[in-house]
Design an enzyme around this catalytic site. Structure first.
Site, PDB file in Angstrom:
ATOM      1  CB  ILE A  72      -0.886  -0.028   1.270  1.00 52.56           C
ATOM      2  CG1 ILE A  72      -1.819  -1.238   1.207  1.00 52.56           C
ATOM      3  CG2 ILE A  72      -1.665   1.255   1.438  1.00 52.56           C
ATOM      4  CD1 ILE A  72      -2.269  -1.742   2.561  1.00 52.56           C
ATOM      5  N   GLY A  73       1.950   1.222   0.765  1.00 50.67           N
ATOM      6  CA  GLY A  73       2.828   2.388   0.863  1.00 50.67           C
ATOM      7  C   GLY A  73       3.455   2.721  -0.478  1.00 50.67           C
ATOM      8  CE1 TYR A 116      -0.530  -5.241  11.627  1.00 48.98           C
ATOM      9  CE2 TYR A 116      -2.741  -6.177  11.698  1.00 48.98           C
ATOM     10  CZ  TYR A 116      -1.813  -5.350  11.097  1.00 48.98           C
ATOM     11  OH  TYR A 116      -2.160  -4.606   9.993  1.00 48.98           O
TER      12      TYR A 116
HETATM   13  N1  LIG Z   1      -2.636  -5.534   3.757  1.00 49.30           N
HETATM   14  C1  LIG Z   1      -3.730  -5.400   4.467  1.00 49.30           C
HETATM   15  O1  LIG Z   1      -4.733  -6.080   4.232  1.00 49.30           O
HETATM   16  C2  LIG Z   1      -3.776  -4.409   5.561  1.00 49.30           C
HETATM   17  C3  LIG Z   1      -4.954  -4.312   6.304  1.00 49.30           C
HETATM   18  C4  LIG Z   1      -5.033  -3.387   7.331  1.00 49.30           C
HETATM   19  C5  LIG Z   1      -3.963  -2.541   7.587  1.00 49.30           C
HETATM   20  N2  LIG Z   1      -2.816  -2.659   6.862  1.00 49.30           N
HETATM   21  C6  LIG Z   1      -1.711  -1.756   7.189  1.00 49.30           C
HETATM   22  O2  LIG Z   1      -1.210  -1.169   6.005  1.00 49.30           O
HETATM   23  C7  LIG Z   1       0.146  -0.787   6.209  1.00 49.30           C
HETATM   24  C8  LIG Z   1       0.986  -1.234   5.024  1.00 49.30           C
HETATM   25  O3  LIG Z   1       1.036  -2.653   4.987  1.00 49.30           O
HETATM   26  P1  LIG Z   1       1.043  -3.487   3.631  1.00 49.30           P
HETATM   27  O4  LIG Z   1      -0.164  -4.309   3.633  1.00 49.30           O
HETATM   28  O5  LIG Z   1       1.328  -2.611   2.475  1.00 49.30           O
HETATM   29  O6  LIG Z   1       2.240  -4.486   3.936  1.00 49.30           O
HETATM   30  P2  LIG Z   1       3.666  -4.671   3.267  1.00 49.30           P
HETATM   31  O7  LIG Z   1       3.568  -4.844   1.805  1.00 49.30           O
HETATM   32  O8  LIG Z   1       4.304  -5.768   4.062  1.00 49.30           O
HETATM   33  O9  LIG Z   1       4.393  -3.304   3.582  1.00 49.30           O
HETATM   34  C9  LIG Z   1       4.845  -3.000   4.864  1.00 49.30           C
HETATM   35  C10 LIG Z   1       5.964  -2.000   4.768  1.00 49.30           C
HETATM   36  O10 LIG Z   1       6.405  -1.709   6.106  1.00 49.30           O
HETATM   37  C11 LIG Z   1       7.814  -1.818   6.112  1.00 49.30           C
HETATM   38  N3  LIG Z   1       8.379  -2.136   7.423  1.00 49.30           N
HETATM   39  C12 LIG Z   1       8.176  -3.233   8.182  1.00 49.30           C
HETATM   40  N4  LIG Z   1       8.925  -3.185   9.286  1.00 49.30           N
HETATM   41  C13 LIG Z   1       9.632  -2.034   9.230  1.00 49.30           C
HETATM   42  C14 LIG Z   1      10.591  -1.415  10.062  1.00 49.30           C
HETATM   43  N5  LIG Z   1      11.041  -1.992  11.181  1.00 49.30           N
HETATM   44  N6  LIG Z   1      11.081  -0.211   9.696  1.00 49.30           N
HETATM   45  C15 LIG Z   1      10.682   0.381   8.554  1.00 49.30           C
HETATM   46  N7  LIG Z   1       9.796  -0.169   7.721  1.00 49.30           N
HETATM   47  C16 LIG Z   1       9.274  -1.356   8.050  1.00 49.30           C
HETATM   48  C17 LIG Z   1       8.127  -2.937   5.126  1.00 49.30           C
HETATM   49  O11 LIG Z   1       9.476  -2.889   4.769  1.00 49.30           O
HETATM   50  P3  LIG Z   1      10.251  -4.224   4.241  1.00 49.30           P
HETATM   51  O12 LIG Z   1       9.807  -4.411   2.824  1.00 49.30           O
HETATM   52  O13 LIG Z   1      11.667  -3.856   4.396  1.00 49.30           O
HETATM   53  O14 LIG Z   1       9.810  -5.342   5.122  1.00 49.30           O
HETATM   54  C18 LIG Z   1       7.175  -2.555   4.013  1.00 49.30           C
HETATM   55  O15 LIG Z   1       7.705  -1.536   3.228  1.00 49.30           O
HETATM   56  C19 LIG Z   1       0.566  -1.419   7.532  1.00 49.30           C
HETATM   57  O16 LIG Z   1       0.544  -0.428   8.541  1.00 49.30           O
HETATM   58  C20 LIG Z   1      -0.516  -2.441   7.811  1.00 49.30           C
HETATM   59  O17 LIG Z   1      -0.710  -2.670   9.185  1.00 49.30           O
HETATM   60  C21 LIG Z   1      -2.695  -3.573   5.850  1.00 49.30           C
END
Ligand SMILES: NC(=O)c1ccc[n+]([C@@H]2O[C@H](COP(=O)([O-])OP(=O)(O)OC[C@H]3O[C@@H](n4cnc5c(N)ncnc54)[C@H](OP(=O)(O)O)[C@@H]3O)[C@@H](O)[C@H]2O)c1
Length: 516
Positions: free
Chosen positions: A34-35, A183
């Protein structure tokens, strides 16, 4: 899944709404999911985008991917490990050195770890990375955010926050062996932080917005971990399989972040997809759990996070609020402070309704008699009759006793903006033996907006904490809104009927006060 053409059209539509040209947007976790999509779209819309990512290689790859699609994109790269406060400080000073102001900070990075994992600073990883790292980053960038005309801080939470139970004794290291609960707790902390930041901004009178959002269910790398136990591996595999079917594309998951960053959304609100149990669909204002709106808990978390990270938000420091001396005491035992803070009688809590309206909920006193008389006058005779089961509106003497019962609690919901301080709803709990009799009056123009449900939930919690055995509610059989409100509490109910009057009993505890 949406077709590529549909995605492209939706993204063009959204981009035209993003007025971010020339703005500086910092986004954590921008190399993935998402980011990455949010960063790409902000860059495409003309913002200077600062990717703040953990792995320099993945970050460079993400920057290349954005530039290959949008050759004019202005991208900066700053390494940050949110699990290391030292790294957060270094990243914040790198950003501050390169950018005199920051218009948008999107606290997006998130992870789900493994039981027992700790950050470099020794905190449980979800708390440390998802909450504390972002708390520190926001505080350290505050000067740069204040230097922008109307900066926004966007905090990415999750519907998972709803399964978390507010348990301040568990901060910073939840005593749970279930990483999904950890989480969920960190996502609840995200909301407590975003709302408290909003309250601090308001109290300090600065022009800035704190907006929370969640992306729904999105197929990303979030569930990429390979747990040690076979059972958990199977659980993750199942979730990933479901996610692949029902999950949105990351591009759609980024919409709430982008709207929070750039659309006309008030501070203190929570945005997310509104369809399919909030997993996908059009983005709208969301209502988060009652726990997430607990202002006392939010203040505790804020103070604790300041202590743990050594980061202060001095620029937002507001004068101490009378009645909160307990908060200024040296905090060593959060559990004690939690129990000591007279949560029910002193603490006004702000409440955002699903339609975005803001109310304050507080306990009533006899001084509210005149205002509550006015509330009665502004209710239709039908609403008053339903509240008092056909009887007349109480005389001032009885109203005073109702507002300040010898045993029990009366809550008032007062309007925050249009008619500041004016009660729009009243919920009474009057104790009879070890049961509490509940009554609800909501002004007609505030009915069907969720106020009654929220007040009733709070009375229920109060009754449980105080050790009541049951709540009793009498209502007219044709008062369908009241019946629905009670049903929304999702509790077991015994229902009896006496002519046109329905008696509902909600059994509670075994009579032992639980306290807070
Ligand atoms: N996917 C869903 O269904 C969902 C639902 C509800 C909320 N969210 C929220 O959406 C946000 C984005 O998640 P996403 O789904 O896009 O997951 P994602 O693809 O796993 O992205 C997570 C990002 O966070 C980074 N990250 C993790 N640990 C870190 C650290 N210690 N320092 C700096 N960066 C770090 C990861 O970096 P690396 O690539 O280096 O690991 C990655 O760039 C999160 O806050 C998550 O809780 C997601």
């Amino acid at each position: 899944m949406r077709s590529r053409a549909a995605l492209r059209a939706a993204s063009r539509g959204l981009r035209s709404q993003l007025d971010v040209r020339g703005k500086v947007a910092v986004i954590t976790g921008a190399n993935s999911g998402i980011g990455f999509q949010a960063a790409r779209q902000l860059a495409a819309a003309g913002a200077t985008v600062v990717l703040a990512c953990r792995h320099p290689g993945r970050m460079a790859e993400a920057a290349r991917a954005i530039r290959s699609k949008h050759p004019d994109a202005i991208i900066d790269e700053v390494a940050i490990d949110l699990g290391s406060l030292r790294s957060v400080r270094a990243a914040a000073s790198a950003i501050a050195n390169r950018h005199p102001h920051v218009n948008i900070l999107i606290n997006n990075a998130g992870m789900i770890g493994e039981p027992g994992w700790r950050t470099l600073d020794g905190f449980e990883t979800c708390f440390g990375v998802n909450h504390l790292g972002h708390f520190a980053l926001t505080g350290l960038l505050l000067d740069r955010l204040l230097a922008a005309p109307e900066a926004r801080i966007v905090t990415v939470s999750s519907t998972a926050h709803r399964v978390a139970h507010l348990n301040p004794q568990d901060w910073p290291n939840p005593r749970v062996n279930d990483i999904y609960r950890a989480y969920a707790a960190s996502k609840l902390a995200n909301l407590l932080f975003a709302y408290h930041l909003h309250r601090q901004i308001t109290a300090a009178g600065v022009v800035m917005r704190s907006i929370a959002c969640h992306p729904g269910w999105v197929a990303t790398q979030l569930l990429s971990s390979k747990p040690r136990s076979a059972r958990r591996r199977a659980g993750v595999a199942a979730l990933r399989a479901i996610g692949a079917i029902v999950g949105q594309e990351p591009e759609d998951g980024a919409r709430p972040l982008l709207l929070a960053a750039a659309a006309d959304v008030p501070s203190g609100t929570y945005l997310g997809p509104t369809r399919w149990w909030r997993t996908r669909g059009p983005v709208g204002l969301e209502q988060s759990s009652a726990d997430s709106q607990n202002a006392s808990a939010a203040r505790l978390l804020w103070d604790l996070s300041g202590e743990l990270s050594g980061v202060e938000f001095a620029q937002l420091a507001a004068p101490a609020v009378a009645g909160h001396a307990v908060q200024q005491a040296e905090v060593r035992n959060l559990g004690e402070l939690w129990a000591a803070s007279n949560y029910w009688t002193t603490e006004p809590v702000s409440l955002i309704l699903p339609d975005g309206a803001e109310l304050t909920v507080r306990s009533a006193t006899a001084d509210d008699t005149a205002a509550v008389e006015q509330l009665h006058q502004r209710c239709s005779s039908r609403s008053r009759q339903q509240r008092y089961l056909g009887g007349s509106t109480p005389a001032p003497g009885r109203l005073r006793r109702l507002l300040d019962p010898p045993r029990g609690l009366t809550l008032l919901a007062t309007a925050a903006r249009a008619e500041p301080g004016q009660p729009v709803a009243m919920a009474n709990l009057v104790a009879e033996g070890d049961e509490g009799e509940v009554g609800l009056l909501v002004r007609d123009d505030w009915q069907r907006r969720g106020v009654g449900t929220e007040l009733l939930r709070r009375l229920l919690q109060y009754a449980e904490d105080a050790g009541y055995r049951a709540l009793v509610i009498h209502t007219e059989a044709q008062n369908t809104p009241m019946l629905r409100t009670v049903a929304r509490l999702n509790r077991s109910i015994t229902i009896g009927r006496d002519g046109s009057i329905v008696r509902m009993i909600l059994p509670l505890t075994d009579g032992t006060p639980r306290g807070r």
